[in-house]
Enzyme design. Structure first.
Site, PDB file in Angstrom:
ATOM      1  N   THR A  54      -1.737   1.440   6.567  1.00 23.85           N
ATOM      2  CA  THR A  54      -1.276   0.294   5.775  1.00 23.85           C
ATOM      3  C   THR A  54      -1.195  -0.907   6.692  1.00 23.85           C
ATOM      4  O   THR A  54      -0.895  -0.767   7.882  1.00 23.85           O
ATOM      5  CB  THR A  54       0.101   0.551   5.146  1.00 23.85           C
ATOM      6  OG1 THR A  54       0.635  -0.705   4.688  1.00 23.85           O
ATOM      7  CG2 THR A  54       1.089   1.146   6.141  1.00 23.85           C
ATOM      8  N   GLY A  55      -1.463  -2.072   6.151  1.00 27.53           N
ATOM      9  CA  GLY A  55      -1.400  -3.258   6.988  1.00 27.53           C
ATOM     10  C   GLY A  55      -2.499  -4.221   6.615  1.00 27.53           C
ATOM     11  O   GLY A  55      -3.078  -4.128   5.537  1.00 27.53           O
TER      12      GLY A  55
ATOM     13  N   VAL B 118     -12.479  -6.174  -0.632  1.00 23.12           N
ATOM     14  CA  VAL B 118     -12.087  -4.775  -0.537  1.00 23.12           C
ATOM     15  C   VAL B 118     -11.433  -4.567   0.822  1.00 23.12           C
ATOM     16  O   VAL B 118     -11.934  -5.055   1.832  1.00 23.12           O
ATOM     17  CB  VAL B 118     -13.303  -3.837  -0.693  1.00 23.12           C
ATOM     18  CG1 VAL B 118     -12.905  -2.391  -0.479  1.00 23.12           C
ATOM     19  CG2 VAL B 118     -13.926  -4.012  -2.078  1.00 23.12           C
ATOM     20  N   GLY B 119     -10.310  -3.870   0.823  1.00 22.28           N
ATOM     21  CA  GLY B 119      -9.583  -3.644   2.070  1.00 22.28           C
ATOM     22  C   GLY B 119      -9.982  -2.342   2.743  1.00 22.28           C
ATOM     23  O   GLY B 119     -11.032  -1.770   2.452  1.00 22.28           O
TER      24      GLY B 119
ATOM     25  N   THR C 252       0.818  -1.225   0.000  1.00 21.56           N
ATOM     26  CA  THR C 252       0.000   0.000   0.000  1.00 21.56           C
ATOM     27  C   THR C 252       0.848   1.269   0.000  1.00 21.56           C
ATOM     28  O   THR C 252       1.968   1.266   0.507  1.00 21.56           O
ATOM     29  CB  THR C 252      -0.950   0.048   1.223  1.00 21.56           C
ATOM     30  OG1 THR C 252      -1.944  -0.939   1.049  1.00 21.56           O
ATOM     31  CG2 THR C 252      -1.662   1.368   1.384  1.00 21.56           C
TER      32      THR C 252
HETATM   33  N1  ASP Z   1      -4.230  -2.205   3.919  1.00 20.18           N
HETATM   34  C1  ASP Z   1      -4.217  -2.810   2.628  1.00 20.18           C
HETATM   35  C2  ASP Z   1      -5.354  -3.763   2.467  1.00 20.18           C
HETATM   36  O1  ASP Z   1      -5.654  -4.503   3.377  1.00 20.18           O
HETATM   37  C3  ASP Z   1      -2.979  -3.552   2.337  1.00 20.18           C
HETATM   38  C4  ASP Z   1      -1.721  -2.858   2.650  1.00 20.18           C
HETATM   39  O2  ASP Z   1      -1.621  -1.973   3.463  1.00 20.18           O
HETATM   40  O3  ASP Z   1      -0.757  -3.227   2.027  1.00 20.18           O
HETATM   41  O4  ASP Z   1      -5.907  -3.812   1.398  1.00 20.18           O
END
Ligand code: ASP
Length: 314
Positions: A233-234, A211-212, A182
């Protein structure tokens, strides 16, 4: 004063794999995006323009999990999510399930500016992009050899572990070699307005249609001049369940926490306690920047008016 912070995801390479040369390429990508956002702010541009621009640069960089170089679904396709929010008036634009839009963050901005809605997904969102004159690309544009390899690795491990785990039990996969990345940006402009933007391919080997948190306002993205601007992010499911970005803003608005206390409390007492992995970047209306993560690292960079830029990975 102006201030801008960006992240390239909390899913960093393990230290052993991070050679000097690799670290330099990540840092170069971050610097380019940071400079682009900073330049706008320096010239008196808005926080909203600055976060959109910085994120668009990261989307174009194949190293980061957004736009080109996005992670792939279990079927080997890129499905992209993004959101942008203006802290001055709480206007927001979010998009999800995109497969042909070169710059999802630019589409999120168009949704914010030109539509009566906040959240557009899938075919409808793509038709809206076409009408808005945005760049349309073939789905192959997003796919890089590295992400295809990563998908194979994750598929292998998931088979061994028996899947992503239930919502209550986090998969250990996220801490070691994370399946996420992300990109995002938060900024404060010279007029005192703040904004946030986040863009992602999501998580490696996610189910098609998943969907995140990135495009979910209040989960992975939030901005309100009265509190703060956040990009997360995460492991997105945990950010959605804790409404983490809004949780931080609420601690400031209702409990009158400082930005740092609000971020620390949310990351420690909500995210970490529940077993979620990830991090956030945050800025408040005074231009204070806070960056926190509970993973091994988070690609990140920031700069404030008249100060030297800071870059970090671990
Ligand atoms: N937060 C993002 C998701 O779950 C992924 C990421 O941060 O890399 O879609």
């Amino acid at each position: 004063v102006y201030a801008i912070a960006i992240h390239g995801g909390a899913g960093v390479l393990a230290r052993a794999e991070m050679t000097e040369a690799r670290a330099r390429t990540y840092e170069r990508g971050l610097s380019t995006a940071l400079c682009a956002g900073q330049q706008l702010l320096e010239q008196g541009g808005s926080a909203l323009d600055a976060v959109e621009t910085a994120v668009a640069f990261l989307e174009a960089d194949p190293l980061f999990n957004a736009g080109k170089g996005a992670t792939l679904t279990s079927e080997g396709k890129a499905e992209l999510d993004a959101a942008i929010m203006d802290g001055a008036n709480l206007r927001a634009g979010a998009v999800a399930q995109l497969r042909h839009i070169k710059h999802p963050i630019k589409l999120a901005r168009r949704v914010l500016e030109d539509s009566p809605h906040v959240f557009l997904v899938g075919d409808g969102a793509e038709r809206f992009a076409l009408e808005a004159g945005l760049d349309i690309v073939s789905p192959d544009y997003f796919i890089t050899a590295h992400r295809a390899y990563q998908l194979d690795q994750v598929r292998l491990r998931l088979t061994e572990q028996g899947g992503f785990g239930t919502q209550a039990r986090p998969t250990p996969l996220t801490m070691e070699e994370p399946a996420f990345g992300t990109v995002g940006a938060v900024a404060r402009d010279r007029d005192g307005n703040i904004a946030a933007a986040t863009s992602t391919g999501g998580m490696t080997s996610k189910l098609p249609g998943r969907v995140g948190d990135a495009p979910v306002i209040g989960a992975g993205t939030y901005a309100d001049n009265n509190s703060c601007a956040i990009s997360a992010t995460g492991h997105g499911e945990w950010f959605i369940r804790t409404a983490l970005a809004h949780d931080i803003a609420a601690r400031m608005s209702y409990a009158h926490c400082s930005l740092e206390d609000a971020v620390n409390a949310a990351v420690e007492m909500r995210l970490t306690q529940l077993g979620g992995a990830g991090g956030v970047i945050a800025v408040d209306a005074a231009g204070t920047i806070v960056m926190r993560f509970n993973t091994a690292g988070m690609y990140r960079a920031s700069v404030r008016d008249g100060e030297r830029p800071l870059l970090g990975i671990y």
